[in-house]
Design a protein around this motif. Sequence first.
Motif, PDB file in Angstrom:
ATOM      1  N   TRP A   1      98.444 -58.227  43.732  1.00 25.54           N
ATOM      2  CA  TRP A   1      98.215 -57.324  42.598  1.00 25.54           C
ATOM      3  C   TRP A   1      99.531 -56.995  41.896  1.00 25.54           C
ATOM      4  N   ASP A   2      99.525 -57.126  40.570  1.00 25.86           N
ATOM      5  CA  ASP A   2     100.691 -56.774  39.754  1.00 25.86           C
ATOM      6  C   ASP A   2     100.311 -55.529  38.951  1.00 25.86           C
ATOM      7  N   PRO A   3     100.732 -54.337  39.404  1.00 28.82           N
ATOM      8  CA  PRO A   3     100.281 -53.108  38.744  1.00 28.82           C
ATOM      9  C   PRO A   3     100.846 -52.924  37.340  1.00 28.82           C
ATOM     10  N   GLU A   4     102.028 -53.452  37.078  1.00 29.90           N
ATOM     11  CA  GLU A   4     102.622 -53.280  35.752  1.00 29.90           C
ATOM     12  C   GLU A   4     101.866 -54.072  34.689  1.00 29.90           C
ATOM     13  N   ALA A   5     101.486 -55.316  35.026  1.00 29.75           N
ATOM     14  CA  ALA A   5     100.776 -56.153  34.061  1.00 29.75           C
ATOM     15  C   ALA A   5      99.263 -55.960  34.138  1.00 29.75           C
ATOM     16  N   GLY A   6      98.774 -55.384  35.244  1.00 27.89           N
ATOM     17  CA  GLY A   6      97.340 -55.214  35.411  1.00 27.89           C
ATOM     18  C   GLY A   6      96.608 -56.522  35.644  1.00 27.89           C
ATOM     19  N   VAL A   7      97.245 -57.445  36.401  1.00 29.08           N
ATOM     20  CA  VAL A   7      96.664 -58.756  36.669  1.00 29.08           C
ATOM     21  C   VAL A   7      96.854 -59.097  38.145  1.00 29.08           C
ATOM     22  N   ILE A   8      96.217 -60.194  38.566  1.00 27.72           N
ATOM     23  CA  ILE A   8      96.312 -60.656  39.951  1.00 27.72           C
ATOM     24  C   ILE A   8      96.980 -62.024  39.953  1.00 27.72           C
ATOM     25  N   ARG A   9      98.075 -62.139  40.662  1.00 29.67           N
ATOM     26  CA  ARG A   9      98.868 -63.365  40.659  1.00 29.67           C
ATOM     27  C   ARG A   9      98.543 -64.248  41.877  1.00 29.67           C
ATOM     28  N   TYR A  10      99.078 -65.469  41.845  1.00 31.31           N
ATOM     29  CA  TYR A  10      98.961 -66.435  42.951  1.00 31.31           C
ATOM     30  C   TYR A  10      97.508 -66.831  43.229  1.00 31.31           C
ATOM     31  N   GLN A  11      96.746 -67.052  42.142  1.00 28.58           N
ATOM     32  CA  GLN A  11      95.351 -67.463  42.268  1.00 28.58           C
ATOM     33  C   GLN A  11      95.201 -68.948  41.920  1.00 28.58           C
ATOM     34  N   SER A  12      94.136 -69.553  42.465  1.00 28.52           N
ATOM     35  CA  SER A  12      93.834 -70.950  42.142  1.00 28.52           C
ATOM     36  C   SER A  12      93.070 -71.004  40.819  1.00 28.52           C
ATOM     37  N   VAL A  13      93.489 -71.907  39.940  1.00 30.30           N
ATOM     38  CA  VAL A  13      92.892 -71.994  38.607  1.00 30.30           C
ATOM     39  C   VAL A  13      91.687 -72.944  38.637  1.00 30.30           C
ATOM     40  N   PRO A  14      90.533 -72.514  38.133  1.00 29.33           N
ATOM     41  CA  PRO A  14      89.377 -73.418  38.068  1.00 29.33           C
ATOM     42  C   PRO A  14      89.680 -74.637  37.196  1.00 29.33           C
ATOM     43  N   GLN A  15      89.140 -75.773  37.602  1.00 29.98           N
ATOM     44  CA  GLN A  15      89.317 -76.984  36.812  1.00 29.98           C
ATOM     45  C   GLN A  15      88.577 -76.857  35.481  1.00 29.98           C
ATOM     46  N   GLY A  16      89.092 -77.499  34.456  1.00 25.53           N
ATOM     47  CA  GLY A  16      88.433 -77.510  33.157  1.00 25.53           C
ATOM     48  C   GLY A  16      88.833 -76.371  32.248  1.00 25.53           C
ATOM     49  N   GLU A  17      89.697 -75.475  32.708  1.00 24.35           N
ATOM     50  CA  GLU A  17      90.085 -74.344  31.865  1.00 24.35           C
ATOM     51  C   GLU A  17      90.935 -74.776  30.670  1.00 24.35           C
ATOM     52  N   ASN A  18      91.501 -75.983  30.723  1.00 26.78           N
ATOM     53  CA  ASN A  18      92.334 -76.458  29.619  1.00 26.78           C
ATOM     54  C   ASN A  18      91.561 -77.287  28.593  1.00 26.78           C
ATOM     55  N   ARG A  19      90.233 -77.335  28.725  1.00 27.88           N
ATOM     56  CA  ARG A  19      89.443 -78.079  27.739  1.00 27.88           C
ATOM     57  C   ARG A  19      89.582 -77.443  26.357  1.00 27.88           C
ATOM     58  N   PRO A  20      89.426 -78.243  25.283  1.00 29.40           N
ATOM     59  CA  PRO A  20      89.471 -77.670  23.922  1.00 29.40           C
ATOM     60  C   PRO A  20      88.454 -76.544  23.770  1.00 29.40           C
TER      61      PRO A  20
END
Length: 247
Positions: free
Chosen positions: A179-198
């Motif tokens: 958990w990154d409290p300053e940015a309000g995000v969660i780091r070091y996660q695995s990215v789902p495939q296909g997220e870079n599609r147009p």
Amino acid sequence: MTSKKPKTRLKLNARIVSGPEASDLDLDAMWRLRLDYLDLRLPEQEDWQRFCRFCRKERTVLALFEDADGVLQGYFTFTFEPIARTGRKALLIHSKYYYVRTAARGHPKITTAAWRLLPGLLRRYGLRRLYVIAFAFPTSFVSLSRTFGGAMTIQDPATPNWEREVLADFSREQAGADWDPEAGVIRYQSVPQGENRPVPTGIQALQARYEGFNPDWQDGVSLPIMMKLDAPTVWSTMKTNLRRMLR
């Protein structure tokens, strides 16, 4: 003139399993399906241990969708967290894992299985405000925003203070050191495939909104989001499900 043959819908059987009672066999099938849709950022053994630990948490249920041969075609997990904060009671429904193979996507039985849980929730937790929480990458953010008519984030000034504080506290408890409290995000996660599609034109505005909140998502950073589950949302989802059943 020949008419087109109707598309044959995949036959699915839905099975609801209590997380703490889940078998190694079920968890192994779920985890391996997940690997088909992720680029892991962790060693497989560490990811497997995290996966099992979460799926077997208290107040967690697994909805498994199997074809006629018993092969897993998709699943989702829900963890239920009742809270009472500053005089307001709510039930947080955390959807941690949701993976469905292409042939089963949009199947009405998947949505129906989620609504089957509601009577039991009312009996166990009583009448409370209901919120769905997810740790989202762009595709899930777009999908959930469209389903619920919007998604609240910690970064958005329009998010009410009560919801923002609840979402931040829940994210910290669930993500721990990630958990990154300053940015309000969660780091070091695995990215789902296909997220870079147009990005199709119709969802570019939602994609841009997401990236405004979480510009570093391609580095394995997920965005906590929160949706209110109210009567209009339930009705809208039920109508969508009915249309799918009649196709």
